[in-house]
Scaffold this motif. Sequence first.
Motif, PDB file in Angstrom:
ATOM      1  N   ASP A 196       0.815  -1.214   0.000  1.00 43.34           N
ATOM      2  CA  ASP A 196       0.000   0.000   0.000  1.00 43.34           C
ATOM      3  C   ASP A 196       0.850   1.265   0.000  1.00 43.34           C
ATOM      4  OD1 ASP A 196      -2.265  -1.563   0.029  1.00 43.34           O
ATOM      5  OD2 ASP A 196      -2.490  -1.507   2.217  1.00 43.34           O
ATOM      6  N   ASP A 197       2.059   1.186   0.557  1.00 47.02           N
ATOM      7  CA  ASP A 197       2.905   2.382   0.615  1.00 47.02           C
ATOM      8  C   ASP A 197       3.740   2.569  -0.648  1.00 47.02           C
ATOM      9  OD1 ASP A 197       4.678   0.327   0.890  1.00 47.02           O
ATOM     10  OD2 ASP A 197       5.526   0.988   2.797  1.00 47.02           O
ATOM     11  N   GLY A 198       3.519   1.717  -1.661  1.00 49.64           N
ATOM     12  CA  GLY A 198       4.201   1.880  -2.941  1.00 49.64           C
ATOM     13  C   GLY A 198       5.404   0.990  -3.147  1.00 49.64           C
ATOM     14  N   LEU A 199       5.939   0.398  -2.091  1.00 49.34           N
ATOM     15  CA  LEU A 199       7.090  -0.492  -2.241  1.00 49.34           C
ATOM     16  C   LEU A 199       6.665  -1.813  -2.877  1.00 49.34           C
ATOM     17  CD1 LEU A 199       8.923   0.042   1.179  1.00 49.34           C
ATOM     18  CD2 LEU A 199       9.448   1.089  -1.032  1.00 49.34           C
ATOM     19  N   VAL A 200       7.607  -2.456  -3.547  1.00 48.17           N
ATOM     20  CA  VAL A 200       7.353  -3.741  -4.204  1.00 48.17           C
ATOM     21  C   VAL A 200       8.181  -4.812  -3.503  1.00 48.17           C
ATOM     22  CG1 VAL A 200       7.456  -5.041  -6.362  1.00 48.17           C
ATOM     23  CG2 VAL A 200       6.927  -2.588  -6.400  1.00 48.17           C
ATOM     24  N   ILE A 201       7.528  -5.899  -3.117  1.00 45.75           N
ATOM     25  CA  ILE A 201       8.202  -6.979  -2.398  1.00 45.75           C
ATOM     26  C   ILE A 201       9.081  -7.781  -3.356  1.00 45.75           C
ATOM     27  CG2 ILE A 201       7.827  -9.161  -1.165  1.00 45.75           C
ATOM     28  CD1 ILE A 201       5.354  -7.986   0.062  1.00 45.75           C
ATOM     29  N   LEU A 202      10.205  -8.246  -2.821  1.00 43.35           N
ATOM     30  CA  LEU A 202      11.088  -9.159  -3.556  1.00 43.35           C
ATOM     31  C   LEU A 202      10.868 -10.566  -3.020  1.00 43.35           C
ATOM     32  CD1 LEU A 202      14.403  -7.091  -3.699  1.00 43.35           C
ATOM     33  CD2 LEU A 202      12.894  -7.650  -5.611  1.00 43.35           C
ATOM     34  N   ASP A 203      10.316 -11.432  -3.844  1.00 43.60           N
ATOM     35  CA  ASP A 203      10.068 -12.812  -3.437  1.00 43.60           C
ATOM     36  C   ASP A 203      11.325 -13.655  -3.609  1.00 43.60           C
ATOM     37  OD1 ASP A 203       7.427 -12.369  -2.782  1.00 43.60           O
ATOM     38  OD2 ASP A 203       6.701 -12.814  -4.801  1.00 43.60           O
ATOM     39  N   GLY A 204      11.408 -14.710  -2.788  1.00 48.26           N
ATOM     40  CA  GLY A 204      12.531 -15.632  -2.911  1.00 48.26           C
ATOM     41  C   GLY A 204      13.667 -15.322  -1.981  1.00 48.26           C
ATOM     42  N   ALA A 205      13.434 -14.461  -0.993  1.00 46.76           N
ATOM     43  CA  ALA A 205      14.485 -14.119  -0.029  1.00 46.76           C
ATOM     44  C   ALA A 205      13.956 -14.299   1.377  1.00 46.76           C
ATOM     45  CB  ALA A 205      14.950 -12.676  -0.222  1.00 46.76           C
ATOM     46  N   SER A 206      14.854 -14.590   2.283  1.00 42.96           N
ATOM     47  CA  SER A 206      14.477 -14.691   3.685  1.00 42.96           C
ATOM     48  C   SER A 206      14.084 -13.315   4.192  1.00 42.96           C
ATOM     49  CB  SER A 206      15.654 -15.233   4.502  1.00 42.96           C
ATOM     50  OG  SER A 206      15.362 -15.171   5.881  1.00 42.96           O
ATOM     51  N   SER A 207      13.068 -13.262   5.011  1.00 42.59           N
ATOM     52  CA  SER A 207      12.585 -11.969   5.495  1.00 42.59           C
ATOM     53  C   SER A 207      13.524 -11.348   6.516  1.00 42.59           C
ATOM     54  CB  SER A 207      11.190 -12.137   6.117  1.00 42.59           C
ATOM     55  OG  SER A 207      11.246 -13.052   7.201  1.00 42.59           O
ATOM     56  N   THR A 208      14.462 -12.126   7.042  1.00 40.23           N
ATOM     57  CA  THR A 208      15.410 -11.584   8.014  1.00 40.23           C
ATOM     58  C   THR A 208      16.826 -11.940   7.592  1.00 40.23           C
ATOM     59  OG1 THR A 208      15.253 -13.590   9.365  1.00 40.23           O
ATOM     60  CG2 THR A 208      13.758 -11.778   9.908  1.00 40.23           C
ATOM     61  N   TYR A 229      16.854  -0.746  -4.030  1.00 35.06           N
ATOM     62  CA  TYR A 229      16.581  -1.695  -2.951  1.00 35.06           C
ATOM     63  C   TYR A 229      16.387  -0.988  -1.611  1.00 35.06           C
ATOM     64  CZ  TYR A 229      17.118  -5.405   0.448  1.00 35.06           C
ATOM     65  OH  TYR A 229      16.907  -6.265   1.493  1.00 35.06           O
ATOM     66  N   THR A 230      15.413  -1.489  -0.836  1.00 30.46           N
ATOM     67  CA  THR A 230      15.193  -1.039   0.532  1.00 30.46           C
ATOM     68  C   THR A 230      14.534  -2.176   1.294  1.00 30.46           C
ATOM     69  OG1 THR A 230      14.311   0.752   1.910  1.00 30.46           O
ATOM     70  CG2 THR A 230      12.909  -0.036   0.096  1.00 30.46           C
ATOM     71  N   GLU A 231      14.173  -1.929   2.535  1.00 26.60           N
ATOM     72  CA  GLU A 231      13.505  -2.948   3.342  1.00 26.60           C
ATOM     73  C   GLU A 231      12.315  -2.331   4.057  1.00 26.60           C
ATOM     74  OE1 GLU A 231      16.227  -4.870   5.962  1.00 26.60           O
ATOM     75  OE2 GLU A 231      17.450  -5.727   4.341  1.00 26.60           O
ATOM     76  N   GLU A 232      11.291  -3.140   4.234  1.00 23.48           N
ATOM     77  CA  GLU A 232      10.090  -2.741   4.958  1.00 23.48           C
ATOM     78  C   GLU A 232       9.888  -3.740   6.087  1.00 23.48           C
ATOM     79  OE1 GLU A 232       6.203  -0.561   5.216  1.00 23.48           O
ATOM     80  OE2 GLU A 232       8.242  -0.136   4.554  1.00 23.48           O
ATOM     81  N   ASN A 233      10.216  -3.320   7.316  1.00 25.48           N
ATOM     82  CA  ASN A 233      10.143  -4.230   8.463  1.00 25.48           C
ATOM     83  C   ASN A 233      10.954  -5.502   8.203  1.00 25.48           C
ATOM     84  OD1 ASN A 233       8.377  -2.461   9.844  1.00 25.48           O
ATOM     85  ND2 ASN A 233       6.615  -3.329   8.745  1.00 25.48           N
ATOM     86  N   THR A 234      12.178  -5.315   7.759  1.00 24.06           N
ATOM     87  CA  THR A 234      13.144  -6.375   7.412  1.00 24.06           C
ATOM     88  C   THR A 234      12.716  -7.197   6.199  1.00 24.06           C
ATOM     89  OG1 THR A 234      12.240  -8.133   8.839  1.00 24.06           O
ATOM     90  CG2 THR A 234      13.793  -6.566   9.853  1.00 24.06           C
ATOM     91  N   GLU A 235      11.640  -6.808   5.540  1.00 23.29           N
ATOM     92  CA  GLU A 235      11.197  -7.509   4.331  1.00 23.29           C
ATOM     93  C   GLU A 235      11.891  -6.895   3.114  1.00 23.29           C
ATOM     94  OE1 GLU A 235       8.794 -10.342   2.245  1.00 23.29           O
ATOM     95  OE2 GLU A 235       8.931 -10.002   4.408  1.00 23.29           O
ATOM     96  N   PRO A 236      12.613  -7.696   2.309  1.00 23.64           N
ATOM     97  CA  PRO A 236      13.282  -7.149   1.115  1.00 23.64           C
ATOM     98  C   PRO A 236      12.270  -6.558   0.133  1.00 23.64           C
ATOM     99  CG  PRO A 236      14.133  -9.325   1.651  1.00 23.64           C
ATOM    100  CD  PRO A 236      12.917  -9.123   2.503  1.00 23.64           C
TER     101      PRO A 236
END
Length: 254
Positions: A196-208, A229-236
């Motif tokens: 919702d905040d505009g960021l796009v998740i990167l799948d296939g990576a560990s969240s931490t 690249y950035t992180e959202e609550n440690t989510e790539p």
Amino acid sequence: MSQHEDDALPPAPQPQHERVWRHPSELGFAAHTLRVEQRADIGRTGRGLLLFSLVAGSLLLMGLVIIVQPRTAETDAVGVIELTSRSVEVVELERENGAAPMAMVLGDGTYLVTTWAAVDSATDETFMTIDPRDGRRRTANIVHVDEEMHLAVLRVGNGNDTRIDTLPAMAKVAMGHRVIVADGAGRPFSVGERLDDGLVILDGASSTGSNMTEGAPVLDRFGGLMGLYTEENTEPCFVPIEDVEDLLRELAPD
């Protein structure tokens, strides 16, 4: 005729039943001249050529499949980073906490763009940039921060480059596309859903424990720039390049 003259005469021919050879006249003219005509077997020759063509075509097809077969993620990353390094320039931002986030060079190098998280909690608005190619150090100042778009813009020195909105070749962000975070390690991911905040998740990576570089370019497998690249609550995650482009257009002088 004397006895001596009789001995000089050649012997008389042997009768046919007493010799193994035959004179042509005894066999007949037709038997002597008969030849078996060897005609080309067109059907057999055609089948041979067809078989050869099929085998050769199969070998060529197998070679083509091997050539275009997708490479491993590691070789893909190396190739993409080498290709993109010619058009996407980055510098490292020296932080007091020892972190070294990346910022992308714009235009002739007067301006830099990075993520808001890369400059967040800085004690002042001045950074030392390091060019990874030659180690050159320069001072950069923050000139704009947009927390909602997760972006920050810096200016190197006192230049006034009007090409702040000049970006490298971009790629459209689409869910499911394979991407690489070009921070040296070149980790592969796939594009996930947009938050919702505009960021796009990167799948296939560990969240931490991702341990990836903030602000590093996110590229598709052809070297097209897809975001930072950035992180959202440690989510790539990454800031999509469309948002970067929109912000730079707003900041560009008329």
